[in-house]
Design a protein around this motif. Structure first.
Motif, PDB file in Angstrom:
ATOM      1  N   LEU A 188      13.362   4.844  -0.375  1.00 49.89           N
ATOM      2  CA  LEU A 188      12.940   6.233  -0.522  1.00 49.89           C
ATOM      3  C   LEU A 188      13.759   7.201   0.329  1.00 49.89           C
ATOM      4  N   TYR A 189      14.166   6.754   1.512  1.00 49.62           N
ATOM      5  CA  TYR A 189      14.784   7.683   2.461  1.00 49.62           C
ATOM      6  C   TYR A 189      16.238   7.367   2.782  1.00 49.62           C
ATOM      7  N   GLY A 190      16.712   6.189   2.374  1.00 45.90           N
ATOM      8  CA  GLY A 190      18.110   5.851   2.585  1.00 45.90           C
ATOM      9  C   GLY A 190      18.535   6.030   4.027  1.00 45.90           C
ATOM     10  N   ALA A 191      19.643   6.710   4.221  1.00 44.35           N
ATOM     11  CA  ALA A 191      20.186   6.904   5.565  1.00 44.35           C
ATOM     12  C   ALA A 191      19.280   7.761   6.435  1.00 44.35           C
ATOM     13  N   ARG A 192      18.321   8.461   5.841  1.00 43.16           N
ATOM     14  CA  ARG A 192      17.392   9.285   6.625  1.00 43.16           C
ATOM     15  C   ARG A 192      16.211   8.467   7.165  1.00 43.16           C
ATOM     16  N   THR A 193      16.197   7.163   6.892  1.00 43.07           N
ATOM     17  CA  THR A 193      15.151   6.303   7.441  1.00 43.07           C
ATOM     18  C   THR A 193      15.089   6.427   8.947  1.00 43.07           C
ATOM     19  N   ARG A 194      16.242   6.572   9.580  1.00 41.68           N
ATOM     20  CA  ARG A 194      16.294   6.674  11.048  1.00 41.68           C
ATOM     21  C   ARG A 194      15.579   7.933  11.534  1.00 41.68           C
ATOM     22  N   ASP A 195      15.610   9.004  10.729  1.00 43.83           N
ATOM     23  CA  ASP A 195      14.896  10.225  11.108  1.00 43.83           C
ATOM     24  C   ASP A 195      13.391  10.003  11.062  1.00 43.83           C
ATOM     25  N   LEU A 196      12.943   9.196  10.126  1.00 42.45           N
ATOM     26  CA  LEU A 196      11.522   8.915   9.989  1.00 42.45           C
ATOM     27  C   LEU A 196      11.039   7.967  11.088  1.00 42.45           C
ATOM     28  N   VAL A 197      11.775   6.889  11.308  1.00 41.48           N
ATOM     29  CA  VAL A 197      11.345   5.844  12.248  1.00 41.48           C
ATOM     30  C   VAL A 197      11.601   6.261  13.689  1.00 41.48           C
ATOM     31  N   GLY A 198      12.692   7.011  13.898  1.00 41.76           N
ATOM     32  CA  GLY A 198      13.015   7.469  15.242  1.00 41.76           C
ATOM     33  C   GLY A 198      13.252   6.328  16.209  1.00 41.76           C
ATOM     34  N   ASN A 199      12.608   6.396  17.350  1.00 40.45           N
ATOM     35  CA  ASN A 199      12.789   5.384  18.398  1.00 40.45           C
ATOM     36  C   ASN A 199      11.688   4.327  18.403  1.00 40.45           C
ATOM     37  N   ALA A 200      10.971   4.219  17.304  1.00 41.70           N
ATOM     38  CA  ALA A 200       9.886   3.234  17.232  1.00 41.70           C
ATOM     39  C   ALA A 200      10.421   1.828  17.501  1.00 41.70           C
ATOM     40  N   GLU A 201       9.661   1.067  18.261  1.00 39.77           N
ATOM     41  CA  GLU A 201      10.071  -0.299  18.615  1.00 39.77           C
ATOM     42  C   GLU A 201       9.065  -1.338  18.136  1.00 39.77           C
ATOM     43  N   SER A 202       8.041  -0.879  17.415  1.00 36.98           N
ATOM     44  CA  SER A 202       7.041  -1.799  16.884  1.00 36.98           C
ATOM     45  C   SER A 202       6.254  -1.072  15.805  1.00 36.98           C
ATOM     46  N   ASN A 247      26.483   7.417  -7.478  1.00 38.03           N
ATOM     47  CA  ASN A 247      27.259   7.560  -6.243  1.00 38.03           C
ATOM     48  C   ASN A 247      26.593   8.496  -5.250  1.00 38.03           C
ATOM     49  N   SER A 248      25.812   9.440  -5.752  1.00 39.34           N
ATOM     50  CA  SER A 248      25.248  10.460  -4.865  1.00 39.34           C
ATOM     51  C   SER A 248      23.957  10.020  -4.189  1.00 39.34           C
ATOM     52  N   ALA A 249      23.272   9.050  -4.762  1.00 34.81           N
ATOM     53  CA  ALA A 249      21.953   8.685  -4.224  1.00 34.81           C
ATOM     54  C   ALA A 249      21.610   7.253  -4.581  1.00 34.81           C
ATOM     55  N   SER A 250      22.377   6.314  -4.050  1.00 35.95           N
ATOM     56  CA  SER A 250      22.174   4.915  -4.429  1.00 35.95           C
ATOM     57  C   SER A 250      20.901   4.327  -3.841  1.00 35.95           C
ATOM     58  N   HIS A 251      20.206   5.088  -2.983  1.00 33.02           N
ATOM     59  CA  HIS A 251      18.927   4.584  -2.472  1.00 33.02           C
ATOM     60  C   HIS A 251      17.789   4.817  -3.471  1.00 33.02           C
ATOM     61  N   ILE A 252      17.875   5.889  -4.283  1.00 32.17           N
ATOM     62  CA  ILE A 252      16.811   6.138  -5.270  1.00 32.17           C
ATOM     63  C   ILE A 252      17.282   5.915  -6.701  1.00 32.17           C
ATOM     64  N   ILE A 253      18.571   5.620  -6.884  1.00 31.80           N
ATOM     65  CA  ILE A 253      19.129   5.348  -8.205  1.00 31.80           C
ATOM     66  C   ILE A 253      19.889   4.035  -8.126  1.00 31.80           C
ATOM     67  N   TRP A 254      19.584   3.107  -9.021  1.00 28.53           N
ATOM     68  CA  TRP A 254      20.298   1.831  -8.970  1.00 28.53           C
ATOM     69  C   TRP A 254      20.445   1.247 -10.374  1.00 28.53           C
ATOM     70  N   PRO A 255      21.447   0.378 -10.566  1.00 29.01           N
ATOM     71  CA  PRO A 255      21.700  -0.183 -11.897  1.00 29.01           C
ATOM     72  C   PRO A 255      20.554  -1.066 -12.380  1.00 29.01           C
ATOM     73  N   MET A 256      20.383  -1.069 -13.681  1.00 31.13           N
ATOM     74  CA  MET A 256      19.388  -1.943 -14.298  1.00 31.13           C
ATOM     75  C   MET A 256      19.938  -2.425 -15.631  1.00 31.13           C
ATOM     76  N   ARG A 257      19.702  -3.700 -15.936  1.00 29.73           N
ATOM     77  CA  ARG A 257      20.130  -4.268 -17.208  1.00 29.73           C
ATOM     78  C   ARG A 257      18.963  -4.227 -18.192  1.00 29.73           C
ATOM     79  N   PHE A 258      19.276  -3.836 -19.430  1.00 29.54           N
ATOM     80  CA  PHE A 258      18.274  -3.691 -20.473  1.00 29.54           C
ATOM     81  C   PHE A 258      18.550  -4.687 -21.591  1.00 29.54           C
ATOM     82  N   VAL A 259      17.524  -5.441 -21.948  1.00 35.72           N
ATOM     83  CA  VAL A 259      17.616  -6.424 -23.016  1.00 35.72           C
ATOM     84  C   VAL A 259      17.008  -5.825 -24.277  1.00 35.72           C
TER      85      VAL A 259
END
Length: 511
Positions: free
Chosen positions: A426-440, A79-91
């Protein structure tokens, strides 16, 4: 003479436990400083199996408390970091020569129910001759089980804890070693050394938390000049990375002849991460490597179950880490507890808390328990708070990563799918801080290969304590696994000229 005001807590060690404690303490309103002699997560915390899991095999050693705590933490962290932690099924293919099926099924039943599972799907039985998950498995194995755990980017988990700690007021010092700590009746005088410049400084702190991992006893004996009755068992765990050799996103867990279990996980899209070994280790933690015997052992475990046979040439790379396990006297390294233990030393003056053991999945709870142990020394500090808090980038409504990813596509329609996935993972909701106003793509600056652009590098330098090219390629990201040697050399040259050389020029000018 000290050149800083009195700190409440000084944390030694920039692995997952140290970063978790620094974050928890800063969020309670304490004045915190953390030092790490290398880069964040450069030791054990970036060399794990990269799982947030309850530890299915620990049930066999009756570690019910540890497994329950880890299973509960699994969903807290999800719940705290679903961008770097996600479910996986193990066989888990069943081998009649090893553990009986009824015992495996009983263990999985406990695993499903011990921790109050809410989000993750439960166990199911597989017919490996019929179900697609069995396609890659040898025909002699007809029965299997499938259960849930979670994947985590371990090095980023450490970094995000450090980022959160800093945003809550903590001072984070990387490539800074703690060379001595002089105990006074009511505080510590701590001498720090900048590993880049060799310069030293001193700081004062009311309490020290020693979370140095494999180096914990070195801090006890050589830095604080104290004693501890606790012992550490150093165990080497090695992994190999090979091209992915099965279809689907499921991982596999296989039982080896020696009763150990080996994880075979999809990794970085087109690769597989296989591990781990458990070998007693008495060398320097900085020099640990996977030897050929371990590599062969891991390949043999895979080849015992899968139709595709791994050869030595298939191994793209390997890595090894030293796990600092609390020594509970067990002879078998696999049986040594993965639980954590504290040693609170108040003898002769200011308090000192040593941290022994632990695992990535329970780092948050370990940090919380550490601060509870230190509560008597900080009567005005805040209450427990991390269980409902998100990590930086995890500020995604209802932890719905897929919905967030779709919104990112709408905001940056020019961004290729692979790059959007990389940033969001890697950055989740902080992606916008990295990309900023880039348009290409050209707005992201120089392209170094794969998904690595200049904008990401500058973000990591400014926000995440990156000082060397390796910090980017190996720990903050995994670009190094996908780039050619030529691309990595070009990037390293650019990085050194852009950041390392300019930093040295500034230091010379200031002197």
């Amino acid at each position: 003479m000290s050149d800083s005001p009195m700190l409440d807590l000084f944390v030694i060690g920039g692995g997952i436990n140290g970063a978790g404690i620094a974050r928890d303490a800063a969020g309670r309103g304490l004045k915190v400083m953390m030092c790490e002699k290398d880069d964040l997560a450069q030791g054990t915390s970036s060399r794990s199996g990269k799982l947030v899991h309850g530890g299915l095999r620990y049930l066999e050693y009756y570690e019910f408390r540890l497994v329950r705590e880890a299973l509960i933490e699994r969903e807290v962290l999800l719940n705290s970091a679903s961008h770097i932690i996600w479910p996986m099924r193990f066989v888990l293919p069943h081998s009649p020569q090893d553990r009986p099926a009824w015992l495996v099924r009983l263990g999985l039943f406990l695993y499903d129910h011990l921790g109050g599972r809410k989000k993750l799907p439960g166990t199911r039985t597989l017919n490996l001759h019929r179900d697609p998950e069995g396609t890659a498995i040898l025909d002699q194995y007809s029965k299997g089980f499938e259960y849930s755990d979670c994947w985590v980017d371990d090095a980023r988990l450490v970094t995000l804890n450090a980022v959160d700690a800093a945003e809550r007021g903590a001072t984070i010092l990387t490539r800074t070693s703690c060379v001595s700590a002089d105990r006074k009746p009511d505080h510590w005088v701590i001498t720090l050394k900048d590993e880049n410049t060799g310069e030293t400084r001193t700081v004062n702190a009311k309490v020290i938390a020693n979370a140095a991992g494999p180096w914990v006893l070195n801090i006890v004996s050589n830095v604080t000049k104290t004693h501890s009755s606790r012992k550490v068992r150093l165990v080497k765990g090695s992994h190999i990375i090979v091209p992915k050799f099965w279809e689907g996103q499921q991982a596999y867990l296989v039982q080896n002849h020696d009763k150990r279990v080996i994880f075979i996980n999809p990794y970085e899209g087109d690769k597989a991460l296989i591990g781990t070994t458990d070998i007693p280790y008495d060398g320097k933690a900085e020099e640990v490597t996977a030897d050929e015997t371990e590599i062969q052992y891991l390949m043999d475990a895979v080849n015992r179950y899968f139709k595709v046979k791994l050869r030595r040439d298939d191994v793209l790379t390997s890595f090894s880490g030293v796990r600092p396990l609390f020594d509970d006297g067990k002879g078998n390294p696999s049986a040594v507890t993965r639980d954590y233990v504290f040693d609170l030393d108040e003898n002769g003056g200011a308090p000192l808390l040593h941290v022994f053991g632990g695992k990535i999945t329970t780092f948050r709870k370990l940090a919380e328990h550490a601060m509870q142990r230190l509560a008597p020394f900080f009567p005005t500090m805040g209450d427990d708070w991390t269980s409902a808090a998100t990590l930086p980038g995890g500020e995604i409504p209802n932890a719905d990563f897929e919905t967030f990813s779709q919104k990112l596509k709408e905001q940056y329609p020019w961004m290729p799918r692979a790059l959007r996935k990389h940033y969001s993972r890697l950055y989740g909701a902080r992606t916008r801080d990295l990309v900023g106003n880039a348009e290409s793509l050209s707005d992201l600056g120089q392209h170094f290969g794969t998904e690595l652009y200049e904008a990401e590098v500058r973000y990591l330098v400014q926000k995440e304590w990156v000082q060397q090219a390796e910090d980017v390629l190996v720990r903050r990201t995994k670009h190094g696994l996908h780039m050619t040697d030529e691309q990595k050399t070009t990037f390293t040259t650019w990085f050194d000229q852009t950041f390392v050389a300019s930093s040295a020029t500034v230091q010379v000018a200031m002197s």
